[in-house]
Design a protein around this motif. Structure first.
Motif, PDB file in Angstrom:
ATOM      1  N   ARG A 379       0.812  -1.223   0.000  1.00  0.00           N
ATOM      2  CA  ARG A 379       0.000   0.000   0.000  1.00  0.00           C
ATOM      3  C   ARG A 379       0.844   1.271   0.000  1.00  0.00           C
ATOM      4  NH1 ARG A 379      -3.465   0.047   5.524  1.00  0.00           N
ATOM      5  NH2 ARG A 379      -3.758   2.230   4.881  1.00  0.00           N
ATOM      6  N   ASP A 380       1.908   1.298   0.793  1.00  0.00           N
ATOM      7  CA  ASP A 380       2.730   2.508   0.857  1.00  0.00           C
ATOM      8  C   ASP A 380       3.545   2.702  -0.417  1.00  0.00           C
ATOM      9  OD1 ASP A 380       1.826   3.155   3.447  1.00  0.00           O
ATOM     10  OD2 ASP A 380       3.277   1.783   4.332  1.00  0.00           O
ATOM     11  N   ASP A 383       1.102   3.921  -2.990  1.00  0.00           N
ATOM     12  CA  ASP A 383       0.761   5.332  -2.779  1.00  0.00           C
ATOM     13  C   ASP A 383       1.863   6.255  -3.288  1.00  0.00           C
ATOM     14  OD1 ASP A 383      -1.745   4.929  -1.691  1.00  0.00           O
ATOM     15  OD2 ASP A 383      -1.050   4.919   0.384  1.00  0.00           O
ATOM     16  N   ARG A 384       3.113   5.803  -3.226  1.00  0.00           N
ATOM     17  CA  ARG A 384       4.200   6.645  -3.716  1.00  0.00           C
ATOM     18  C   ARG A 384       4.340   6.565  -5.231  1.00  0.00           C
ATOM     19  NH1 ARG A 384      10.376   6.754  -1.507  1.00  0.00           N
ATOM     20  NH2 ARG A 384       9.270   7.756   0.233  1.00  0.00           N
ATOM     21  N   ALA A 387       0.933   7.035  -7.398  1.00  0.00           N
ATOM     22  CA  ALA A 387       0.166   8.145  -6.820  1.00  0.00           C
ATOM     23  C   ALA A 387      -0.913   8.601  -7.800  1.00  0.00           C
ATOM     24  CB  ALA A 387       1.102   9.306  -6.493  1.00  0.00           C
ATOM     25  N   THR A 390      -4.155   4.683  -7.355  1.00  0.00           N
ATOM     26  CA  THR A 390      -4.466   3.530  -6.497  1.00  0.00           C
ATOM     27  C   THR A 390      -5.954   3.231  -6.405  1.00  0.00           C
ATOM     28  OG1 THR A 390      -4.377   4.959  -4.537  1.00  0.00           O
ATOM     29  CG2 THR A 390      -2.369   3.757  -5.115  1.00  0.00           C
ATOM     30  N   TRP A 437      -7.255   0.349   3.705  1.00  0.00           N
ATOM     31  CA  TRP A 437      -6.747   1.006   2.489  1.00  0.00           C
ATOM     32  C   TRP A 437      -7.752   0.770   1.373  1.00  0.00           C
ATOM     33  CZ3 TRP A 437      -4.006  -0.836  -2.144  1.00  0.00           C
ATOM     34  CH2 TRP A 437      -3.307   0.182  -2.814  1.00  0.00           C
TER      35      TRP A 437
END
Length: 501
Positions: A379-380, A383-384, A387, A390, A437
């Motif tokens: 997830r992280d 997200d990066r 961007a 998602t 999420w």
């Protein structure tokens, strides 16, 4: 004709009334109200009686995407999955090197470098383990990080100049080839590791796996079952490099191997179209955030024409295609190929999709073989690097509502070989106390359940007695309860492979 009576159970997917279930010759022979079967069945006809004391009985669990040999090996490798930097990995490797045999290859597993503040480099591992070859496999299997000695050793073995690689961080095919090389251990050793992993899987209710190990495994599984490693069913897939050999043998998807108790069957034809999110090699339409140049769009392992030719050749030979596609560009390519060749099969992963492609899964009869725990792991990173995109990632509910058939798996060792973990991630989209999420992509428990049981929702007369006995009803369980589900028993064709008496 003897049988096994499982009494005082509640069947998953029913109203939950207490019942008794009789198993004969590997199938469900009778289901009746508690006490009825026992009162009408001679004791001599019962080989075993298991009192479930109100536990829940359902069809056994399948993991629809594993790399089983890798999973068995990883359970014995140096775990670096908790490391949040290259320096932290090097420190773990340095500690392990102190007790490593001098002529051994030190192998780690589990790094994910997408969010690291520093970069992986061969020099770090050289300093961490002087004189030892070191290979650290990424958590997604699409990269390996080697020191100089390992680059020289495996470059010689693979006949390519890996020793000149500037960082030692190899991706995609080079990584796959090195990973395959370090995984070649004596058959007896690997079989012992696999036997242990099979026992662990049985303890989590697993009755079958689709094994997509990159080295064709049908003959290894045949040997194992004949030697007594018979706790799970296996559908063993094949990749392009061994496709011709499989076709020459006349093997077709679904063929059962004689002498394996019906446990080993020929699986799908697997072809990889792109890389992965964590290595930033999944083929995408828009550049990864912060990356520039050609590689910013990921990589395609084959041209569309090559994928189409491979899928057509496999399908003509009776093999069902399973196409790896993670990025939206790769998924569109895969769906195009299915449509052009006119065959059904599966897309493995289907992580990022163009909105227009979602409906094509159902229309083309292509299963979405997905790994929900990857959404929690990634997830992280998503997200990066994805961007703004998602909302289109890991869209399980959207796929289901569009009519696609979901099949859940782990991609073990990328995620644990534990269907309860996959179901929990699909139902809750949460883990470790963090907020969900993209909770709009949650699916209900029944959908997650049938996607983890090869499409079965309950047990009924005539069914193959591949069973799981659990302490509580998974169809009423929260994501947290699913992750910690207590398994009381597992049976394959009516034979207990795990039983907590």
């Amino acid at each position: 004709m003897t049988g096994t009576l499982i009494r005082h159970v509640r069947r998953i997917g029913t109203a939950g009334a207490s019942a008794d279930v009789l198993v004969r010759e590997g199938r469900i022979a009778a289901v009746a109200a508690a006490g009825v079967i026992e009162s009408t069945t001679p004791t001599a006809d019962l080989e075993d009686v298991v009192d479930a004391d109100g536990a829940w009985l359902g069809p056994g669990l399948w993991d629809h995407h594993t790399h089983f040999d890798q999973w068995a090996l990883v359970r014995r490798r140096v775990d670096v999955s908790a490391c949040t930097s290259a320096a932290a990995v090097a420190a773990v490797i340095a500690d392990a090197a102190r007790s490593a045999p001098p002529d051994d290859v030190l192998i780690g597993y589990g790094f994910r470098d997408g969010l690291w503040p520093d970069a992986a480099h061969r020099d770090l591992l050289d300093r961490a383990a002087p004189g030892l070859p070191v290979v650290v496999v990424s958590g997604d299997l699409h990269a390996v990080w080697c020191n100089g000695i390992a680059l020289a050793r495996y470059g010689d073995l693979l006949d390519r100049p890996l020793v000149t690689h500037p960082t030692g961080l190899l991706r995609e095919q080079d990584a796959f080839d090195v990973s395959t090389a370090i995984s070649r251990v004596p058959d007896a050793v690997l079989d012992d590791y696999v036997a242990d992993a099979v026992e662990a899987a049985s303890g989590r209710g697993v009755v079958g796996v689709v094994d997509l190990e990159m080295r064709f495994g049908l003959d290894r599984w045949t040997r194992r079952v004949r030697a007594g490693i018979d706790g799970i069913r296996v559908r063993s897939g094949v990749y392009p490099q061994e496709l011709d050999a499989v076709l020459d043998r006349g093997l077709r998807t679904g063929d059962v191997v004689p002498g394996t108790l019906g446990l080993v069957t020929m699986g799908p034809f697997k072809v990889i179209t792109d890389g992965s999110l964590n290595t930033r090699t999944a083929a995408v339409d828009e550049p990864y955030a912060g990356l520039h140049g050609h590689d910013a769009l990921g990589v395609l392992a084959f041209t569309p024409d090559e994928v189409r030719a491979l899928v057509r050749r496999a399908a003509d030979g009776g093999l069902v295609p399973a196409v790896h596609a993670i990025g939206d560009r790769a998924n569109a390519l895969a769906l195009d190929v299915f449509e052009q060749v006119g065959v059904r099969g599966s897309i493995e992963h289907a992580q990022l999709l163009r909105p227009a492609d979602v409906a094509r899964f159902a229309r083309l009869g292509v299963d979405a073989s997905v790994q929900p725990e990857h959404a929690m792991d990634d997830r992280d990173v998503a997200d990066r690097y994805w961007a703004g995109r998602t909302v289109r990632a890991f869209v399980l509910r959207t796929l289901r509502e569009a009519g696609a058939r979901l099949r859940l798996g782990s991609d073990a060792p990328v995620a644990p070989l534990d269907p309860w973990v996959s179901m929990a991630a699909a139902v809750g989209r949460d883990r470790d106390g963090r907020e969900a999420w993209h909770p709009e992509q949650r699916i209900d428990q029944l959908t997650a359940w049938t996607a983890s049981t090869d499409g079965r929702s309950t047990v009924a007369v005539g069914d193959v007695a591949d069973l799981v006995l659990v302490a509580s009803d998974p169809l009423a369980a929260s994501s947290g309860a699913l992750r910690s589900m207590r398994v009381l028993g597992t049976a394959v064709a009516g034979r207990w492979t795990y039983l907590d008496r």
